[in-house]
Design a protein around this motif. Structure first.
Motif, mmCIF file in Angstrom:
data_model
loop_
_atom_site.group_PDB
_atom_site.id
_atom_site.type_symbol
_atom_site.label_atom_id
_atom_site.label_comp_id
_atom_site.label_asym_id
_atom_site.label_seq_id
_atom_site.Cartn_x
_atom_site.Cartn_y
_atom_site.Cartn_z
ATOM 1 N N VAL A 120 0.813 -1.212 0.000
ATOM 2 C CA VAL A 120 0.000 0.000 0.000
ATOM 3 C C VAL A 120 0.850 1.267 0.000
ATOM 4 O O VAL A 120 0.423 2.305 -0.519
ATOM 5 C CB VAL A 120 -0.958 0.031 1.210
ATOM 6 C CG1 VAL A 120 -1.999 -1.055 1.085
ATOM 7 C CG2 VAL A 120 -0.190 -0.089 2.521
ATOM 8 N N TYR A 121 2.065 1.215 0.570
ATOM 9 C CA TYR A 121 2.868 2.439 0.602
ATOM 10 C C TYR A 121 3.541 2.721 -0.743
ATOM 11 O O TYR A 121 4.188 3.751 -0.912
ATOM 12 C CB TYR A 121 3.911 2.379 1.720
ATOM 13 C CG TYR A 121 4.854 1.192 1.679
ATOM 14 C CD1 TYR A 121 5.986 1.205 0.871
ATOM 15 C CD2 TYR A 121 4.627 0.078 2.476
ATOM 16 C CE1 TYR A 121 6.855 0.119 0.834
ATOM 17 C CE2 TYR A 121 5.487 -1.002 2.453
ATOM 18 C CZ TYR A 121 6.598 -0.973 1.635
ATOM 19 O OH TYR A 121 7.462 -2.049 1.611
ATOM 20 N N GLY A 124 -1.072 1.623 -3.280
ATOM 21 C CA GLY A 124 -2.344 1.417 -2.607
ATOM 22 C C GLY A 124 -3.421 2.424 -2.916
ATOM 23 O O GLY A 124 -4.511 2.351 -2.353
ATOM 24 N N ARG A 395 0.829 5.724 -3.837
ATOM 25 C CA ARG A 395 0.715 5.246 -2.453
ATOM 26 C C ARG A 395 -0.683 5.540 -1.903
ATOM 27 O O ARG A 395 -1.354 6.487 -2.338
ATOM 28 C CB ARG A 395 1.747 5.933 -1.564
ATOM 29 C CG ARG A 395 1.389 7.372 -1.211
ATOM 30 C CD ARG A 395 2.509 8.115 -0.573
ATOM 31 N NE ARG A 395 2.080 9.432 -0.087
ATOM 32 C CZ ARG A 395 1.866 10.487 -0.850
ATOM 33 N NH1 ARG A 395 2.027 10.399 -2.150
ATOM 34 N NH2 ARG A 395 1.499 11.631 -0.300
ATOM 35 N N SER A 396 -1.116 4.748 -0.940
ATOM 36 C CA SER A 396 -2.327 5.069 -0.209
ATOM 37 C C SER A 396 -2.013 6.207 0.760
ATOM 38 O O SER A 396 -0.956 6.223 1.395
ATOM 39 C CB SER A 396 -2.823 3.846 0.575
ATOM 40 O OG SER A 396 -3.812 4.222 1.513
ATOM 41 N N THR A 397 -2.924 7.147 0.868
ATOM 42 C CA THR A 397 -2.753 8.247 1.812
ATOM 43 C C THR A 397 -3.658 8.071 3.032
ATOM 44 O O THR A 397 -3.881 9.012 3.788
ATOM 45 C CB THR A 397 -3.056 9.594 1.135
ATOM 46 O OG1 THR A 397 -4.378 9.558 0.565
ATOM 47 C CG2 THR A 397 -2.040 9.874 0.029
ATOM 48 N N THR A 399 -4.470 7.196 6.640
ATOM 49 C CA THR A 399 -3.730 7.113 7.899
ATOM 50 C C THR A 399 -4.601 6.628 9.053
ATOM 51 O O THR A 399 -4.245 6.798 10.222
ATOM 52 C CB THR A 399 -3.132 8.489 8.256
ATOM 53 O OG1 THR A 399 -4.178 9.466 8.312
ATOM 54 C CG2 THR A 399 -2.107 8.916 7.209
ATOM 55 N N SER A 405 -6.827 -0.019 3.934
ATOM 56 C CA SER A 405 -5.816 0.635 3.094
ATOM 57 C C SER A 405 -4.856 1.500 3.918
ATOM 58 O O SER A 405 -4.203 2.388 3.381
ATOM 59 C CB SER A 405 -6.488 1.487 2.015
ATOM 60 O OG SER A 405 -7.329 2.466 2.599
ATOM 61 N N TYR A 406 -4.779 1.238 5.220
ATOM 62 C CA TYR A 406 -3.917 2.014 6.116
ATOM 63 C C TYR A 406 -2.463 1.944 5.673
ATOM 64 O O TYR A 406 -1.918 0.877 5.435
ATOM 65 C CB TYR A 406 -4.049 1.484 7.536
ATOM 66 C CG TYR A 406 -3.046 2.048 8.513
ATOM 67 C CD1 TYR A 406 -3.036 3.408 8.818
ATOM 68 C CD2 TYR A 406 -2.110 1.231 9.137
ATOM 69 C CE1 TYR A 406 -2.127 3.928 9.723
ATOM 70 C CE2 TYR A 406 -1.199 1.741 10.052
ATOM 71 C CZ TYR A 406 -1.213 3.094 10.333
ATOM 72 O OH TYR A 406 -0.297 3.610 11.227
ATOM 73 N N ASN A 407 -1.849 3.129 5.553
ATOM 74 C CA ASN A 407 -0.450 3.234 5.153
ATOM 75 C C ASN A 407 0.342 3.760 6.339
ATOM 76 O O ASN A 407 0.358 4.971 6.602
ATOM 77 C CB ASN A 407 -0.310 4.151 3.938
ATOM 78 C CG ASN A 407 1.129 4.277 3.463
ATOM 79 O OD1 ASN A 407 2.051 3.672 4.033
ATOM 80 N ND2 ASN A 407 1.346 5.067 2.429
ATOM 81 N N GLU A 410 2.949 6.460 5.506
ATOM 82 C CA GLU A 410 2.380 7.790 5.324
ATOM 83 C C GLU A 410 2.087 8.449 6.671
ATOM 84 O O GLU A 410 2.329 9.649 6.854
ATOM 85 C CB GLU A 410 1.101 7.696 4.493
ATOM 86 C CG GLU A 410 0.401 9.016 4.226
ATOM 87 C CD GLU A 410 1.113 9.872 3.202
ATOM 88 O OE1 GLU A 410 0.703 11.034 3.037
ATOM 89 O OE2 GLU A 410 2.078 9.378 2.571
#
Length: 577
Positions: A120-121, A124, A395-397, A399, A405-407, A410
């Protein structure tokens, strides 16, 4: 309007054809799903979505076609215009499995639409991670290792790359499950495209200026301002965007606000006298309302377009990451390292590099003895160093730790520090779970420290917990009750009080499951929270999934600020084919 009905008719005809082919030939096997939902909340009002993902196996090849179609209507019930059912997330792909040459290894290949390789980073973000091209997977390497690679065009290039077919990307991954105890995963992705060194601008009749995000883009993006020239392809209007039509002399000859957008898709070139279309979303649409809409039809005022012929220059970016785990002695080592490289001609120093490193060691020690602790003492020490510039394009943003989809990268960008955790279960006669977490890091020129001590036990049927952290102490008590009522199969009340610096927050909540006649498994949750310095807040939610697959969720909150998240209605259904 007719085109959308034709699309629906074509879709169902395709299903019928596949079904007939499947009945006539065993080697053809259709499958997939169709799902739909209707939602409501006070912010977005009524919205509906219908999507499908259909695929068919023909011998060793899989043909896949997927699309989501959305009703984007301010008034879902009274104005269901068919034209506003616009396609989104269109995906068409051909998947095959087998050898590329006689006697070659068995590979999985995808030709069409697919997602980038990576965690995901790196990959994602929905939409930004979509590639249209060729992907090969399950490429064998020595031992039991495998690799994969892809090459193609970005379906919806992220800023700053101009949305055009020149935006292409490629990448690879490799996985080594076990090499003398070492588990290793490697990912890399590259993107190449063009950027506008000088950003095109629009100057409104009142002198206000704004920069265009894209010229003739092939897709949409939040908080963007687009301009379409006379040569642009035809596209459909979205109900979340405002549109201003500019003639060759710079007059605003028409304006379509999103609040009452009822017109059909924008016409092809040559149909109307406009030379440009300006489209804005979010704050950009607000800017258009303020500085363009008032001049609709005013042939004495004009807009100015600046730098429209600005040259595009090459832009390159690359991101790579390695994830590993290894056990040495009694310590489990794991970690992640990554690097992001950008070559941006708009910057004074075109080449920039940002890294991150995370290394963690975990072990368990039986140092307290079985008469004191029922579990070994688990210890973990982690070091992290995450550059603030590690911002890969796809990247997934997200948080939010509770999100899929938690990165984490980020959420902790710019941090350099340590984290220590210890936990065990003590006192065999009446077990108590004990946990300690200590975190310290620097970000910029500031330092931060925090700790959390948690205790939990079960006594006389009650679950008790206590959490101590800087500036607050939390106590909670709950118990599962058997009420002897067939209608209630689960009933767990809970009371929690949190003492903080200058304020106290208490929450009474209920977690329950009900059976009412043939409706089994109705989840009903409620909570009431009272803070010393604010009014109380009540939240009630209910959900039910029927045997035929229908899912119903509804909720209410006394807090107006939570209108979108807690005051809602949702009906969802999914059918597998």
């Amino acid at each position: 309007m007719k085109r959308h009905w034709i699309a629906f008719i074509w879709f169902f005809a395709l299903l019928v054809c596949w079904a007939e082919l499947a009945s006539a030939a065993e080697e053809i096997s259709p499958s997939g799903y169709v799902d739909a939902s209707i939602t409501y909340n006070p912010v977005d009002k009524w919205q509906g979505r219908v999507g499908f993902d259909i695929y068919a196996w023909i011998s060793n090849a899989q043909v896949n076609f997927g699309i989501n179609r959305w009703y984007q209507l301010p008034d879902f019930w009274t104005d269901p215009n068919p034209w506003s059912v616009v396609p989104d997330n269109l995906a068409v792909r051909l998947r095959t499995k087998g050898a590329l040459w006689s006697g070659g290894p068995q590979l999985s290949a995808t030709l069409g639409d697919f997602n980038m390789l990576g965690p995901v980073y790196m990959a994602g973000k929905w939409g930004a991670n979509k590639i249209r091209g060729l992907q090969l997977q399950e490429i064998p390497l020595p031992g039991n290792a495998q690799s994969a690679l892809y090459w193609g065009w970005e379906a919806a290039p992220e800023v700053p790359i101009a949305q055009a077919k020149t935006a292409f990307g490629y990448g690879f991954s490799a996985s080594i499950p076990d090499f003398h105890g070492l588990s290793l995963k490697v990912y890399a992705a590259f993107r190449n495209g063009k950027v506008m060194v000088v950003q095109p601008q629009i100057i409104a009749p009142d002198g206000a200026t704004a920069e265009f995000t894209h010229v003739n883009p092939s897709g949409y993006g939040a908080e963007q301002l687009h301009i379409y020239t006379y040569e642009a392809f035809a596209f459909g209007a979205s109900r979340f965007w405002d549109y201003a039509f500019i003639d060759p002399d710079g007059h605003v000859i028409d304006y379509w606000p999103q609040e009452n957008l009822t017109k059909p898709p924008l016409p092809r070139k040559g149909v109307t006298p406009y030379a440009y279309i300006v489209a804005g979303h979010g704050s950009k649409a607000t800017w258009m309302k303020q500085h363009l809409q008032p001049y609709k039809g005013d042939m004495t005022k004009t807009v100015q377009l600046v730098n429209m012929d600005a040259a595009l220059e090459p832009y390159h970016a690359a991101v790579g990451a390695t994830e590993f785990s290894y056990k040495v002695g009694g310590v489990n080592l794991s970690g992640q390292v990554g690097r992001y490289i950008v070559v941006d001609p708009r910057q004074d120093t075109p080449r920039s590099v940002a890294d991150f490193q995370i290394v963690k060691g975990e072990t368990s020690l039986s140092v307290l003895g079985s008469d004191i602790a029922t579990k070994p003492l688990s210890l973990a020490l982690e070091y992290r160093n995450i550059a603030s510039g590690f911002t890969p394009w796809a990247r997934s943003t997200d948080t939010d730790p509770s999100s899929s989809s938690y990165n984490r990268i980020e959420a902790q960008r710019g941090q350099r520090g340590w984290n220590f955790t210890a936990k065990t279960t003590a006192f065999p006669a009446n077990p108590v779970d004990v946990g300690l977490n200590y975190d310290t890091y620097t970000k910029g020129d500031k330092s931060y420290q925090s700790y959390t001590l948690s205790l939990g036990t079960r006594y006389a049927g009650y679950d008790l917990s206590n959490v101590i952290s800087p500036g607050s102490v939390t106590f909670a008590i709950s118990r599962s009750l058997e009420l002897g009522m067939p209608v209630i199969t689960k009933f767990v009340p809970k009371y929690e009080v949190k003492f903080g610096s200058g304020s106290t927050v208490s929450t009474l909540s209920l977690d329950s499951t009900w059976t009412i006649g043939g409706f089994q498994g109705i989840e009903l949750d409620a909570s009431h929270q009272v803070a010393a310095d604010s009014a109380g807040k009540t939240v009630v939610t209910a959900s039910y999934k029927s045997p035929n697959g229908w899912e119903l969720k509804t909720g209410w909150s006394s807090d107006d600020a939570a209108a979108r998240d807690e005051r809602y209605f949702k009906l969802y259904y999914k059918v597998s084919l």
